[in-house]
Design a protein around this motif. Structure first.
Motif, PDB file in Angstrom:
ATOM      1  N   ASP A  80     -29.135  20.065  16.155  1.00 13.63           N
ATOM      2  CA  ASP A  80     -28.562  20.255  14.819  1.00 13.63           C
ATOM      3  C   ASP A  80     -28.072  18.957  14.196  1.00 13.63           C
ATOM      4  O   ASP A  80     -27.807  18.909  12.991  1.00 13.63           O
ATOM      5  CB  ASP A  80     -27.402  21.252  14.882  1.00 13.63           C
ATOM      6  N   SER A 156     -31.369  24.200  20.756  1.00 19.24           N
ATOM      7  CA  SER A 156     -30.071  23.680  20.338  1.00 19.24           C
ATOM      8  C   SER A 156     -29.776  22.331  20.983  1.00 19.24           C
ATOM      9  O   SER A 156     -29.001  21.543  20.437  1.00 19.24           O
ATOM     10  CB  SER A 156     -28.954  24.656  20.713  1.00 19.24           C
ATOM     11  N   ARG A 182     -31.617  27.937  21.226  1.00 23.75           N
ATOM     12  CA  ARG A 182     -30.620  28.226  20.202  1.00 23.75           C
ATOM     13  C   ARG A 182     -30.050  29.628  20.433  1.00 23.75           C
ATOM     14  O   ARG A 182     -30.761  30.556  20.819  1.00 23.75           O
ATOM     15  CB  ARG A 182     -31.268  28.129  18.822  1.00 23.75           C
TER      16      ARG A 182
END
Length: 729
Positions: A80, A156, A182
């Motif tokens: 992210d 993630s 994720r």
């Protein structure tokens, strides 16, 4: 059966038992009633001291559930924190991962990774790659190739673990690349986004995801599609996939999750070029009809149970199926007569495994983990010779050329403990015992081979030992030292290659490859916004395995043998500085610069191959691998990243020689030339729910290649543009 005896393994277990006994004895009251002796005061720090640090943006937790990573060098990338990675551009995904070498190819059906010059990067056979702790390889033990890679939109975090990885995750030399999926959104019952991108070479990619949490239940589902015409003729590809996650959390102490991953890829294989072909036209295709098909389906069940704040069980059960199928045009009868037949190949894998680990925290920050892993795979391997150059993938009208029934069984038990002492010292002994069995039963062999049918059953039992220690000092700094043993199980091809010809009485029976890794370094976040990690390493590899010509027999009569030893040593460092977080640690804006470099000195220290001399550099061992970049982002407003990777020249053969005489048609220089490549990407939220994204890969349109295999090179992608939009709801 062969046993590789390593005496220190028993020593590690004895040390752990003694120290645990001593530590627990501190809490036992003396038998007499005399007043207790006054002991020196010990500073007791809350457990969060070593688990909630700013450096956790860059490294893994020291005790990450039942995984003990303290004293082992780790790196992480928070997906992210970087712009969207489009079309599986692994240069962008690994830009902040020090030392991991990515040997690029245009076909998306294979991923080629290596580390510190250990092994050919072909299909990542010498790097363990996992998704949520579950192997991504075709067959974890017998055929550890990487033909699938999850889309970065599903991830993630990317974790890289160096020395001691065999003691954490199982066989294969270090490192381990663990990809973390994720998780569903926690604050809503329904949320999601759709992302659509177009780009050069007919690229179209669509990724669509929904997720949510309702009471004790959570879910996440995505479907994705990507098609690309490719830069080379017959370089087209089409990918379809889906992921499903269902989680149930009846209490804070219990969690169960069911995950399913599906992957279906159809891609052309334009073939490899000679150096002259590459210089003349890198977009040509010597194999315009070759094709690759890959399907992979994996279902897993994970359960975590916290019995109390000090005891935790994590168990993973998984099973799956993968099919690596291909069509390849056969060799032409002569330079003037084109080929008229093709070989269809079907390489299937049905696999399943169980990994269970128990964590016990005790004393003042100490932790013990024990566990076991079992794994089984059936891997039938078949080939057919078919008329024509475009037979269907499932055509079986031709002549069966090869049939092998193959299977592997693997089991291990392991234990590891971190002991913490006054003054910030910690000590981690580890022990693991692995056992593999590889079996091959061949019923059809190629008609041009005179050898007997392959009937092989091989078993190895390998004890492994690891030891680490370190010290916390100053403000958020830590030294670390780790010495660990590892090994590479024998593969199917090591004990029974279907394509080699062996004389009567000769048997492919090499010992497994053994690895000893040593690393010492220091890392930390001594001031706001700054992270650094520098280390010195040495990796000793013994009993490399390769096919060699059998003396006094016609060319093509080969046998797989232990061919020699190599030594790999050097320096690895990384630094990251966030200018805005240095002024305000709570800021939502970040302007980070990063740099990482791996300096490598690798050479053969022993050899049993007449073509290789002591002192030669192992293939694919660049003297430097450097990455630099800058990322500017504000949460939910923008992300911009500019990065560059520079790789030194490197030999592609252990002989350090070209494959042919200069000027001949097949010639490829002895060294892959050095290259530097830059990438730019950006995300921009034009309104709260609408995000535009775009980028340029290979900004300067550098013409280069990083991969040579089987006597041919594969060009890397030239400059490509992409643009798209994402809408979340």
């Amino acid at each position: 059966m062969r046993t590789i005896a390593i005496v220190p393994g028993a020593l590690a277990l004895a040390v752990a038992t003694t120290l645990c006994t001593g530590a627990h004895a501190e809490d036992v009251a003396p038998a007499d009633s005399s007043p207790p002796a006054e002991l020196p005061k010990v500073q007791v720090r809350d457990r969060a001291y070593w688990e909630s640090r700013p450096k956790l943006q860059h490294i893994m937790r020291e005790v990450d559930g039942p995984l003990i990573t303290v004293t082992k060098k780790t790196s992480i990338t928070k997906v992210d924190a970087i712009p969207t990675v489009v079309d599986n551009n692994l240069r962008a995904l690994f830009a902040q991962t020090p030392g991991l070498f990515y040997s690029e190819q245009q076909s998306p059906g294979q991923v080629n990774l290596s580390y510190r010059g250990i092994g050919n990067p072909q299909e990542s056979e010498f790097v363990t790659v996992l998704l949520d702790g579950i192997p991504l390889m075709s067959d974890w033990i017998g055929y550890p190739t990487l033909y699938t890679f999850p889309l970065p939109q599903t991830l993630s975090e990317v974790q890289l673990i160096r020395g001691g990885s065999s003691l954490l995750y199982g066989p294969e030399p270090p490192p381990v690349v663990n990809l973390v999926s994720r998780k569903p959104v926690k604050d809503r019952e329904f949320a999601g986004f759709t992302e659509n991108v177009v780009g050069d070479n007919g690229l179209f990619a669509s990724f669509n995801q929904v997720s949510g949490t309702s009471g004790a239940w959570e879910y996440l589902a995505d479907v994705h599609y990507r098609t690309n015409d490719g830069q080379r003729r017959n370089g087209d590809s089409k990918l379809r996939g889906a992921d499903l996650h269902l989680g149930y959390r009846p209490s804070e102490e219990s969690y169960t999750a069911l995950d399913f991953h599906a992957y279906d890829l159809n891609t052309g294989d334009p073939g490899k070029l000679s150096y002259a072909q590459f210089r003349a036209d890198e977009e040509q295709s010597p194999t315009p009809y070759n094709r690759l098909w890959t399907e992979r389906y994996v279902l897993s069940l994970t359960h975590r149970q916290d019995f109390d704040e000090d005891n935790q069980l994590v168990a993973k059960l998984w099973g799956g199926y993968q099919d690596n199928a291909s069509r390849a045009q056969d060799r032409a009868p002569s330079p003037t007569v084109p080929p008229t037949t093709s070989t269809l190949q079907d390489d299937q894998f049905r696999f399943g495994g169980l990994d269970a680990r128990f964590l016990h925290r005790w004393g003042r920050g100490n932790a013990l983990t024990v566990g076991t892993t079992v794994y089984h795979s059936d891997a039938p391997f078949r080939q057919w010779t078919e008329q024509g150059l475009r037979p269907d993938r499932f055509d079986r009208d031709g002549v069966e050329r090869l049939r092998q029934a193959r299977s592997t069984d693997y089991a291990s038990v392991f234990a590891e403990n971190v002991f913490r002492f006054e003054g910030g010292w910690h000590f981690v002994p580890s022990v693991r015992i692995d056992r593999e069995n590889v079996d091959i039963d061949e019923t059809v062999k190629p008609s041009n081979l005179t050898r007997d049918l392959v009937r092989r059953d091989v078993t190895h039992t390998v004890p492994l030992f690891g030891l680490g220690f370190g010290n916390d000092f100053g403000r958020e700094n830590e030294t670390y030292f780790n010495v660990s043993q590892g090994w590479r199980p024998v593969r199917y091809f090591d004990i029974g290659s279907p394509f080699g010809n062996t004389a009567a009485g000769d048997v492919n029976n090499p010992d497994p490859t053994k690895v000893l890794s040593l690393e010492a370094g220091v890392h930390g976040t001594p001031r706001d916004g700054l992270f650094y990690d520098v280390s010195l390493f040495q990796v000793n590899v013994r009993d490399r395995i390769e096919a060699q010509q059998i003396p006094d027999l016609p060319q093509g009569n080969t046998i797989n043998r232990n061919s020699g030893d190599t030594r790999h040593r050097g320096f690895e460092g990384q630094v990251s500085y966030d200018f805005l977080a240095a002024q305000d640690p709570q800021t939502t804006q970040h302007l980070s610069v990063f740099a990482n470099v791996s300096l490598l000195d690798a050479e053969f220290t022993a050899t049993h191959n007449p073509a290789v001399q002591v002192g030669n550099e192992p293939a694919f061992s660049p003297k430097y691998l450097a990455r630099v970049g800058v990322v500017w982002r504000e949460d939910l407003h923008w992300k911009l990243a500019l990065s560059a990777v520079s790789v030194a020249s490197q030999y592609w053969q252990d002989s350090n020689q070209p494959n042919a005489t200069p000027g001949t048609a097949a010639y490829i220089p002895a060294k892959v030339p050095s290259y530097t490549v830059e990438d730019f990407s950006a995300d921009w939220w034009v309104v709260p729910h609408l995000r535009l994204l775009g980028g340029v890969s290979n900004l300067t349109d550098r013409k280069y290649y990083a991969r040579v295999f089987g006597g041919g090179l594969e060009p890397a992608l030239g400059r490509t543009f992409y643009a798209g939009a994402s809408y979340d709801f």
